[in-house]
Design a protein around this motif. Structure first.
Motif, PDB file in Angstrom:
ATOM      1  N   LEU A  54       0.818  -1.338   0.001  1.00 27.98           N
ATOM      2  CA  LEU A  54      -0.046  -0.101   0.472  1.00 27.98           C
ATOM      3  C   LEU A  54       0.666   1.137  -0.192  1.00 27.98           C
ATOM      4  O   LEU A  54       0.580   2.413  -1.076  1.00 27.98           O
ATOM      5  CB  LEU A  54      -1.135   0.087   0.875  1.00 27.98           C
ATOM      6  CG  LEU A  54      -1.310   0.885   1.029  1.00 27.98           C
ATOM      7  CD1 LEU A  54      -2.723   1.194   0.586  1.00 27.98           C
ATOM      8  CD2 LEU A  54      -3.027   0.931   2.676  1.00 27.98           C
ATOM      9  N   VAL A  55       1.912   1.140   0.715  1.00 29.31           N
ATOM     10  CA  VAL A  55       3.102   2.265   0.899  1.00 29.31           C
ATOM     11  C   VAL A  55       4.011   2.248  -0.581  1.00 29.31           C
ATOM     12  O   VAL A  55       4.218   3.513  -1.426  1.00 29.31           O
ATOM     13  CB  VAL A  55       3.925   2.015   2.121  1.00 29.31           C
ATOM     14  CG1 VAL A  55       4.993   3.100   2.158  1.00 29.31           C
ATOM     15  CG2 VAL A  55       2.587   2.337   3.682  1.00 29.31           C
ATOM     16  N   GLU A  56       4.668   1.478  -1.059  1.00 31.54           N
ATOM     17  CA  GLU A  56       5.524   1.909  -2.820  1.00 31.54           C
ATOM     18  C   GLU A  56       4.806   2.619  -3.403  1.00 31.54           C
ATOM     19  O   GLU A  56       5.520   3.435  -3.640  1.00 31.54           O
ATOM     20  CB  GLU A  56       5.111   0.331  -2.672  1.00 31.54           C
ATOM     21  CG  GLU A  56       6.601  -0.008  -3.590  1.00 31.54           C
ATOM     22  CD  GLU A  56       7.516   0.540  -2.870  1.00 31.54           C
ATOM     23  OE1 GLU A  56       8.460   0.926  -3.991  1.00 31.54           O
ATOM     24  OE2 GLU A  56       8.395   0.105  -1.865  1.00 31.54           O
ATOM     25  N   PRO A  57       3.078   2.693  -3.314  1.00 26.76           N
ATOM     26  CA  PRO A  57       3.193   3.628  -4.964  1.00 26.76           C
ATOM     27  C   PRO A  57       3.111   5.005  -4.442  1.00 26.76           C
ATOM     28  O   PRO A  57       3.086   5.836  -4.892  1.00 26.76           O
ATOM     29  CB  PRO A  57       1.281   3.531  -5.490  1.00 26.76           C
ATOM     30  CG  PRO A  57       1.356   1.329  -4.760  1.00 26.76           C
ATOM     31  CD  PRO A  57       2.851   1.617  -3.516  1.00 26.76           C
ATOM     32  N   LEU A  58       2.779   5.293  -3.173  1.00 25.48           N
ATOM     33  CA  LEU A  58       2.580   6.637  -2.333  1.00 25.48           C
ATOM     34  C   LEU A  58       4.006   6.900  -2.399  1.00 25.48           C
ATOM     35  O   LEU A  58       4.240   8.196  -2.240  1.00 25.48           O
ATOM     36  CB  LEU A  58       2.222   6.615  -1.575  1.00 25.48           C
ATOM     37  CG  LEU A  58       0.292   6.091  -1.235  1.00 25.48           C
ATOM     38  CD1 LEU A  58      -0.400   5.558   0.458  1.00 25.48           C
ATOM     39  CD2 LEU A  58      -0.055   6.671  -2.185  1.00 25.48           C
ATOM     40  N   THR A  59       4.794   6.380  -2.406  1.00 22.24           N
ATOM     41  CA  THR A  59       6.102   6.859  -2.241  1.00 22.24           C
ATOM     42  C   THR A  59       6.740   8.558  -3.683  1.00 22.24           C
ATOM     43  O   THR A  59       7.334   9.034  -3.505  1.00 22.24           O
ATOM     44  CB  THR A  59       7.163   6.037  -2.207  1.00 22.24           C
ATOM     45  OG1 THR A  59       7.238   5.282  -3.195  1.00 22.24           O
ATOM     46  CG2 THR A  59       7.354   5.482  -0.800  1.00 22.24           C
ATOM     47  N   SER A  60       5.831   7.914  -4.252  1.00 21.71           N
ATOM     48  CA  SER A  60       5.916   8.409  -5.748  1.00 21.71           C
ATOM     49  C   SER A  60       5.597  10.149  -5.447  1.00 21.71           C
ATOM     50  O   SER A  60       5.533  11.143  -5.707  1.00 21.71           O
ATOM     51  CB  SER A  60       5.628   8.074  -7.332  1.00 21.71           C
ATOM     52  OG  SER A  60       4.384   7.521  -7.323  1.00 21.71           O
ATOM     53  N   PHE A  61       4.630  10.072  -5.018  1.00 19.76           N
ATOM     54  CA  PHE A  61       3.886  11.259  -4.946  1.00 19.76           C
ATOM     55  C   PHE A  61       4.436  11.934  -3.473  1.00 19.76           C
ATOM     56  O   PHE A  61       3.838  13.039  -3.591  1.00 19.76           O
ATOM     57  CB  PHE A  61       2.341  11.095  -4.904  1.00 19.76           C
ATOM     58  CG  PHE A  61       1.346  10.377  -5.293  1.00 19.76           C
ATOM     59  CD1 PHE A  61       1.583  10.856  -6.788  1.00 19.76           C
ATOM     60  CD2 PHE A  61       1.415   8.500  -5.797  1.00 19.76           C
ATOM     61  CE1 PHE A  61       0.899  10.483  -7.926  1.00 19.76           C
ATOM     62  CE2 PHE A  61       0.717   8.244  -6.450  1.00 19.76           C
ATOM     63  CZ  PHE A  61       0.509   9.178  -7.361  1.00 19.76           C
TER      64      PHE A  61
END
Length: 80
Positions: A54-61
């Motif tokens: 869940l956190v991995e994709p948010l690290t780009s934002f």
């Protein structure tokens, strides 16, 4: 174990105290606290293993500590 019991008692008293102020106040406080904890996990990347997908994709934002340090290092090198 005693610290856990004290924490639960404090949370219940806090919930009831916020409930006397406004019916929605405890929910707003819980949402705010959860958001701050989640963004802290994203920044420091210290999330539990089951939350990593869940956190991995948010690290780009959202900013992370590693990316922040890379950007600062790049700025320092460009000034030299």
């Amino acid at each position: 174990m005693a610290i856990g019991v004290v924490a639960i008692v404090v949370l219940i008293r806090l919930w009831r105290g916020l409930r006397q102020i406004n019916e929605y106040a405890p929910y707003i406080a819980a949402l705010f606290t959860g958001t701050v904890l989640f963004l802290t996990m994203v920044y420091y990347r210290n999330e539990p293993r089951f939350l990593t997908p869940l956190v991995e994709p948010l690290t780009s934002f959202f900013p992370t500590k590693a990316r922040q340090e890379q950007d600062l290092e790049r700025l320092r090198r460009s000034r030299e």
